[in-house]
Design an enzyme around this catalytic site. Structure first.
Site, PDB file in Angstrom:
ATOM      1  N   ASP A 118       0.840  -1.202   0.000  1.00 21.97           N
ATOM      2  CA  ASP A 118       0.000   0.000   0.000  1.00 21.97           C
ATOM      3  C   ASP A 118       0.874   1.251   0.000  1.00 21.97           C
ATOM      4  O   ASP A 118       2.111   1.142   0.046  1.00 21.97           O
ATOM      5  CB  ASP A 118      -0.914  -0.056   1.241  1.00 21.97           C
ATOM      6  N   ASP A 175     -10.800   2.607  -3.322  1.00 23.95           N
ATOM      7  CA  ASP A 175     -11.225   1.389  -2.624  1.00 23.95           C
ATOM      8  C   ASP A 175     -12.698   1.105  -2.894  1.00 23.95           C
ATOM      9  O   ASP A 175     -13.518   2.028  -2.891  1.00 23.95           O
ATOM     10  CB  ASP A 175     -11.114   1.577  -1.102  1.00 23.95           C
TER      11      ASP A 175
END
Ligand SMILES: *[C@@H]1O[C@H](CO)[C@@H](O)[C@H](O)[C@H]1NC(C)=O
Ligand SMILES: *[C@@H]1O[C@H](CO)[C@@H](O)[C@H](O)[C@H]1NC(C)=O
Ligand SMILES: *[C@@H]1O[C@H](CO)[C@@H](O)[C@H](O)[C@H]1NC(C)=O
Ligand SMILES: *[C@@H]1O[C@H](CO)[C@@H](O)[C@H](O)[C@H]1NC(C)=O
Length: 413
Positions: free
Chosen positions: A158, A219
């Site tokens: 990430d 997301d």
């Protein structure tokens, strides 16, 4: 002529070089904690659903005994919030011992014993998005070595708490560090999602040579709105994204939420159909212990998986908009195609729609084509390119066709 055409296709599809670790020649399939389980670390009052080895083992058991593994769902991936808030005395990341009492290596053994693969999460930056220790440029090597020593098979990397210049250094550096461990580790990069997902800030040629897959956009959340916004972004930028994808290098529109709370049955079909058209990784985030039979059947649809896993590895596109309908199409190997007609309407009765293969420029085969209804898993018949095919498409639902030359004997059902 046919041979020449094939030759051109092969040349096109091998034009981009991909990360050379031999992994994911077709999009990866599996399961991941994030969308459903978030950063739930409360094992005291929510032992069934907290991020810990119990959840991962429960899901591994389901994946190996309820037909998932055989269909290709093999990666089980732990997202954020698995570690302690500090590194150990040797500077290594360490799992929270209350939630992972046996450690990650033992968990990997458990998962490997079931023919599955374990994924883990790290973040290029000072902290992970959830506030756990991040991987800074100077800890990339030790973290890659730690993951390899635990026999992890996949890393999601990430990008919270780092800037663009650190990302430009860190993502390639982690790729090299993983390679240097000698263990093939699927490398999933969140880098483009932090840079807007588009050139010139994102260089997909570079990305494909260092990562196996990457998140391009926001997301996913447990809602139809979220699914729609992802579809729209992928369609709006499809020319750029299509050429970025191929065997070993995939765009990732994010997890499948079929089996959760936010999508109706029709909407679940729509997400699955468009993800398969996009040659997307099929990574579920749901509860396989309690999933409904209906949701399980959708996720285990063999024809849908066959389409997603097509070996040509060419991402499909939205080819027409006839408000509220959209036609999406993906070219597959051997003159086969997948076609999804999506009804974005939220009103009234099923929309009737007539379409021929000729409308889609599918005309090459003189003997015609066999067409299948993917979700009914039904052979609809042989058609000529000009034959009008009638579809009835429910609001927020999809009608998905699988098309193959009539001369092709193999039966996919
Ligand atoms: C490392 O990279 C080399 C060169 O690209 C490749 O041949 C090799 O398979 C890679 N090894 C691993 C473990 O990824
Ligand atoms: C990015 O962060 C590094 C480390 O904190 C810093 O040295 C560098 O100046 C930053 N670069 C930009 C463009 O902000
Ligand atoms: C993108 O990366 C590739 C491979 O590293 C490089 O050859 C190319 O010049 C880059 N493109 C741009 C526009 O920076
Ligand atoms: C079919 O071909 C025509 C003419 O080249 C083109 O305008 C049209 O966009 C194509 N349709 C599809 C669905 O590819």
């Amino acid at each position: 002529m046919q041979l020449l055409y094939l030759g051109i296709l092969l040349a096109l599809s091998s034009f981009c070089s991909s990360l050379d670790n031999g992994l994911v020649r077709t999009p990866p399939m599996g399961w991941m904690t994030w969308e459903r389980y978030r950063c739930n670390i409360d094992c005291k009052t929510d032992p069934q659903n907290c991020i810990g080895e119990k959840l991962i083992k429960d899901i591994a058991d389901k994946m190996s005994d309820s037909g998932w593994r055989e269909l290709g769902y093999v990666y089980i991936s732990i997202d954020d919030c698995w570690s302690l808030k500090n590194r150990d005395s040797k500077g290594r990341l360490q799992p929270d011992p209350e939630r992972f009492p046996s450690g990650i290596k033992a968990l990997a053994d458990y998962i490997h014993a079931r023919g599955l693969k374990l994924g883990i999460y790290a973040d290029l930056g000072t902290y992970t998005c959830g506030g756990y220790p991040g991987t800074t440029l100077d800890t990339i090597q030790i973290d890659a070595e730690t993951f390899a020593s635990w026999e992890v098979d996949m890393l999601k990397f990430d990008g919270c708490y780092s800037n663009s210049s650190e990302k430009a250094l860190g993502y390639p550096k982690m790729s090299q560090a993983l390679n240097a461990t000698g263990r093939p580790i699927l490398y999933s990069c969140s880098w483009p999602a932090y840079e807007g997902g588009l050139p010139p800030k994102v260089n997909y040629t570079l990305l494909g040579s260092i990562c196996n897959m990457w998140r391009n956009y926001d997301d996913i959340q447990d809602s139809w709105d979220s699914v729609l916004s992802i579809m729209e972004w992928f369609a709006a930028n499809q020319d750029i994204l299509q050429s970025a994808a191929g065997p070993g290098r995939w765009n990732d529109p994010d997890m499948l939420i079929t089996g959760d709370f936010g999508l109706s049955y029709e909407q679940s079909k729509s997400q699955l159909a468009i993800w398969a058209i996009l040659a997307a990784p099929l990574i579920m985030s749901n509860d396989l212990r309690t999933i409904s039979e209906e949701a399980k059947e959708l996720l285990q649809n063999r024809l849908l998986i066959y389409i997603d896993q097509d070996s040509l590895g060419k991402q499909g596109k939205r080819v027409a908009k006839v408000n509220p309908l959209e036609v999406w199409m993906r070219e597959l190997v051997d003159e086969q195609y997948a076609v999804a007609v999506l009804n974005k309407g939220t009103d009234g009765f099923p929309k009737r729609f007539f379409m021929s293969l000729a409308d889609l420029n599918i005309t090459k085969c003189a003997l015609g084509y066999k067409v299948y209804d993917v979700f009914e898993q039904e052979f609809l018949g042989n058609v000529k390119p000009e034959t009008q095919i009638q579809m009835n498409i429910n609001p927020t639902g999809v009608f998905m066709l699988f098309v193959r030359p009539a001369s092709n004997r193999f039966h996919p059902l």
